[in-house]
Design an enzyme around this catalytic site. Structure first.
Site, PDB file in Angstrom:
ATOM      1  N   ARG A  63      23.401   7.023  65.792  1.00  0.00           N
ATOM      2  CA  ARG A  63      23.211   7.706  67.073  1.00  0.00           C
ATOM      3  C   ARG A  63      24.052   8.964  67.052  1.00  0.00           C
ATOM      4  O   ARG A  63      24.816   9.196  66.122  1.00  0.00           O
ATOM      5  CB  ARG A  63      23.501   6.787  68.281  1.00  0.00           C
ATOM      6  CG  ARG A  63      24.556   5.743  68.158  1.00  0.00           C
ATOM      7  CD  ARG A  63      25.935   6.234  67.947  1.00  0.00           C
ATOM      8  NE  ARG A  63      26.305   7.220  68.951  1.00  0.00           N
ATOM      9  CZ  ARG A  63      27.268   8.110  68.816  1.00  0.00           C
ATOM     10  NH1 ARG A  63      28.011   8.164  67.692  1.00  0.00           N
ATOM     11  NH2 ARG A  63      27.554   8.985  69.742  1.00  0.00           N
ATOM     12  N   GLY A  64      23.901   9.764  68.121  1.00  0.00           N
ATOM     13  CA  GLY A  64      24.552  11.075  68.134  1.00  0.00           C
ATOM     14  C   GLY A  64      23.530  12.098  67.642  1.00  0.00           C
ATOM     15  O   GLY A  64      22.890  11.882  66.601  1.00  0.00           O
ATOM     16  N   ALA A  65      23.385  13.199  68.398  1.00  0.00           N
ATOM     17  CA  ALA A  65      22.267  14.110  68.154  1.00  0.00           C
ATOM     18  C   ALA A  65      22.152  14.612  66.704  1.00  0.00           C
ATOM     19  O   ALA A  65      21.090  14.466  66.081  1.00  0.00           O
ATOM     20  CB  ALA A  65      22.346  15.271  69.143  1.00  0.00           C
TER      21      ALA A  65
ATOM     22  N   ARG B  92      13.651   8.461  70.133  1.00  0.00           N
ATOM     23  CA  ARG B  92      14.549   8.777  71.257  1.00  0.00           C
ATOM     24  C   ARG B  92      14.187  10.176  71.778  1.00  0.00           C
ATOM     25  O   ARG B  92      14.051  11.110  70.978  1.00  0.00           O
ATOM     26  CB  ARG B  92      16.030   8.730  70.810  1.00  0.00           C
ATOM     27  CG  ARG B  92      16.456   7.332  70.346  1.00  0.00           C
ATOM     28  CD  ARG B  92      17.960   7.197  70.232  1.00  0.00           C
ATOM     29  NE  ARG B  92      18.602   7.195  71.524  1.00  0.00           N
ATOM     30  CZ  ARG B  92      19.921   7.336  71.696  1.00  0.00           C
ATOM     31  NH1 ARG B  92      20.703   7.530  70.653  1.00  0.00           N
ATOM     32  NH2 ARG B  92      20.456   7.303  72.900  1.00  0.00           N
TER      33      ARG B  92
ATOM     34  N   GLN C 245      30.438   3.915  73.459  1.00  0.00           N
ATOM     35  CA  GLN C 245      30.654   4.754  72.258  1.00  0.00           C
ATOM     36  C   GLN C 245      32.095   5.243  72.179  1.00  0.00           C
ATOM     37  O   GLN C 245      32.633   5.447  71.087  1.00  0.00           O
ATOM     38  CB  GLN C 245      29.714   5.976  72.281  1.00  0.00           C
ATOM     39  CG  GLN C 245      28.258   5.678  72.033  1.00  0.00           C
ATOM     40  CD  GLN C 245      27.499   5.486  73.333  1.00  0.00           C
ATOM     41  OE1 GLN C 245      28.053   5.028  74.325  1.00  0.00           O
ATOM     42  NE2 GLN C 245      26.231   5.794  73.331  1.00  0.00           N
TER      43      GLN C 245
ATOM     44  N   ASP D 132      23.382  16.814  73.596  1.00  0.00           N
ATOM     45  CA  ASP D 132      22.122  16.340  73.014  1.00  0.00           C
ATOM     46  C   ASP D 132      21.017  17.386  73.112  1.00  0.00           C
ATOM     47  O   ASP D 132      20.094  17.405  72.315  1.00  0.00           O
ATOM     48  CB  ASP D 132      21.680  15.042  73.685  1.00  0.00           C
ATOM     49  CG  ASP D 132      22.574  13.919  73.225  1.00  0.00           C
ATOM     50  OD1 ASP D 132      23.683  13.777  73.783  1.00  0.00           O
ATOM     51  OD2 ASP D 132      22.196  13.217  72.267  1.00  0.00           O
TER      52      ASP D 132
ATOM     53  N   ASN E 273      24.077  15.594  77.977  1.00  0.00           N
ATOM     54  CA  ASN E 273      24.960  14.814  77.096  1.00  0.00           C
ATOM     55  C   ASN E 273      25.055  13.411  77.694  1.00  0.00           C
ATOM     56  O   ASN E 273      24.478  13.118  78.751  1.00  0.00           O
ATOM     57  CB  ASN E 273      26.336  15.484  76.975  1.00  0.00           C
ATOM     58  CG  ASN E 273      27.176  14.867  75.878  1.00  0.00           C
ATOM     59  OD1 ASN E 273      26.705  14.685  74.747  1.00  0.00           O
ATOM     60  ND2 ASN E 273      28.405  14.490  76.170  1.00  0.00           N
ATOM     61  N   LYS E 274      25.779  12.563  77.022  1.00  0.00           N
ATOM     62  CA  LYS E 274      25.902  11.163  77.445  1.00  0.00           C
ATOM     63  C   LYS E 274      26.179  11.040  78.935  1.00  0.00           C
ATOM     64  O   LYS E 274      27.009  11.785  79.468  1.00  0.00           O
ATOM     65  CB  LYS E 274      27.021  10.508  76.622  1.00  0.00           C
ATOM     66  CG  LYS E 274      27.307   9.066  76.919  1.00  0.00           C
ATOM     67  CD  LYS E 274      26.085   8.167  76.838  1.00  0.00           C
ATOM     68  CE  LYS E 274      25.317   8.280  75.547  1.00  0.00           C
ATOM     69  NZ  LYS E 274      23.972   7.635  75.606  1.00  0.00           N
TER      70      LYS E 274
END
Ligand code: MRU
Length: 341
Positions: free
Chosen positions: A45-47, A85, A192, A233, A243-244
């Site tokens: 995960r993570g862009a 995603r 996370q 993201d 973002n998150k």
């Protein structure tokens, strides 16, 4: 440095981020479908890391595709990976890059196509590490010395091919001689911050303190936090940042307390086709991520749940966007376009 994703013996090997920090195990994906599942299930995960995984997924798909009707197979491979995603634009950027290379190889021998596609995916990975280092160099000067940096989610080595974006800025500030410690928001519901950011900073012996998300305001008011640095993201043309989820609250609290709020992201996270953050698709994830913590039920059975995985921080809260090509400042319509060139 932790190896987030590697290409080994024609397979994609990823550290399993659903198991960290208690288990350091690796997942081997031998098909593009397995890569797609790993992205959807957040094993990776993570862009930027999602982008690298997608590029490798396309390469893996082409490697194993039959020679007949390859165009149609490539379409299916790319569509499957693109459906994993929706928010991180790096996914679509990487697939687009692989598609363009494939199109340019029209008429080439199948073995040549396979070789070039694998080479390109490896290049995406190598470039990502170099880009993170450049982001770090460009951001290091913005980090105040002898202060604490607050970060949200994980925008570190684990969210990229290595070094990280937001955590890359922190690493580079420390490498430049500054004394910096980190406050990591735990980042409900997927944790996370607690599971990944604390773990990876501990590997590097960077002093890190875990706080719950609802403590951020308390510490931003205390004068201890010198700046906030987060990842992204997707960034719209006007500088709005997805973002998150929880990032927006941190940004508002930072502005209220006169603490600079920086976003660190590669150029591939910019989506200048979108005029503002209102058009950014926000991923909705399963209710069980909210009702349960690590498989243990916390809320009554039948609880109604919302679980948007991201939020959008309006550009007016963003003090600067740190990229590999420099730091963009408001007005972002102009500065981001200039950086893209
Ligand atoms: O749902 P995730 O864990 O993929 O979300 C990750 C984030 O929001 C990160 O902050 C973002 O991708 C930047 S990573 C360098």
């Amino acid at each position: 440095m932790v190896e987030t994703i590697q290409w080994i013996d024609n397979a994609v090997v990823m550290i399993d981020q659903t198991k960290l920090p208690l288990e350091e195990t690796y997942v081997t994906c031998r098909t593009y479908e397995e890569v797609a599942r790993a992205i959807r299930d957040m094993i990776i995960r993570g862009a930027p890391a999602i982008g690298v995984a997608a590029a490798m997924g396309v390469a893996l798909g082409v490697l194993h595709a039959g020679e007949r009707d390859l165009d149609r197979q490539v379409e299916t491979i790319c569509a499957t990976l693109a459906a994993t995603r929706p928010t991180a634009v790096n996914l679509f950027w990487a697939i687009g890059r692989m598609k363009r290379l494939y199109a340019s190889l029209h008429g080439a021998a199948p073995a040549e196509i396979r070789r070039r596609m694998v080479e390109e995916a490896l290049r995406v990975r190598e470039e990502d590490i170099a880009i993170c280092r450049a982001i770090g160099r460009n951001g290091a000067a913005l980090v105040p010395d002898h202060k604490t940096v607050l970060t949200h989610c994980n925008a570190g080595a684990l969210a990229t091919a290595g070094y990280g974006t937001a955590l890359g800025v922190i690493r580079a500030a420390i490498e430049s001689g500054k004394t910096v410690d980190v406050f990591a928001d735990e980042t409900r519901p997927f944790l996370q911050g607690a599971r990944l950011t604390v773990w990876e900073l501990q590997q590097d012996h960077i002093p890190t303190t875990l706080i719950t998300d609802n403590m951020a305001g308390h510490f931003l008011k205390s004068g201890r936090i010198g700046c906030v640095v987060v990842g992204a993201d997707r960034i719209a043309a006007n500088g709005d940042v997805a973002n998150k989820v929880g990032t927006y609250s941190v940004a508002v609290l930072a502005k209220e307390n006169n603490v600079p709020f920086f976003v660190a992201a590669p150029i591939s996270t910019l989506d200048l086709t979108l005029a503002s953050g209102d058009a950014i698709p926000i991923e909705q994830r399963a209710a069980v991520e909210v009702t349960h913590v690590q498989g243990r039920q916390m809320a009554p059975t039948g609880t109604a749940v919302q679980n948007p995985a991201f939020d959008v921080t309006p550009a007016r809260y963003v003090s600067g966007i740190i990229t590999e090509r420099g730091v963009a400042r408001a007005p972002y319509e102009e500065s981001l376009r200039k950086l893209v060139g």
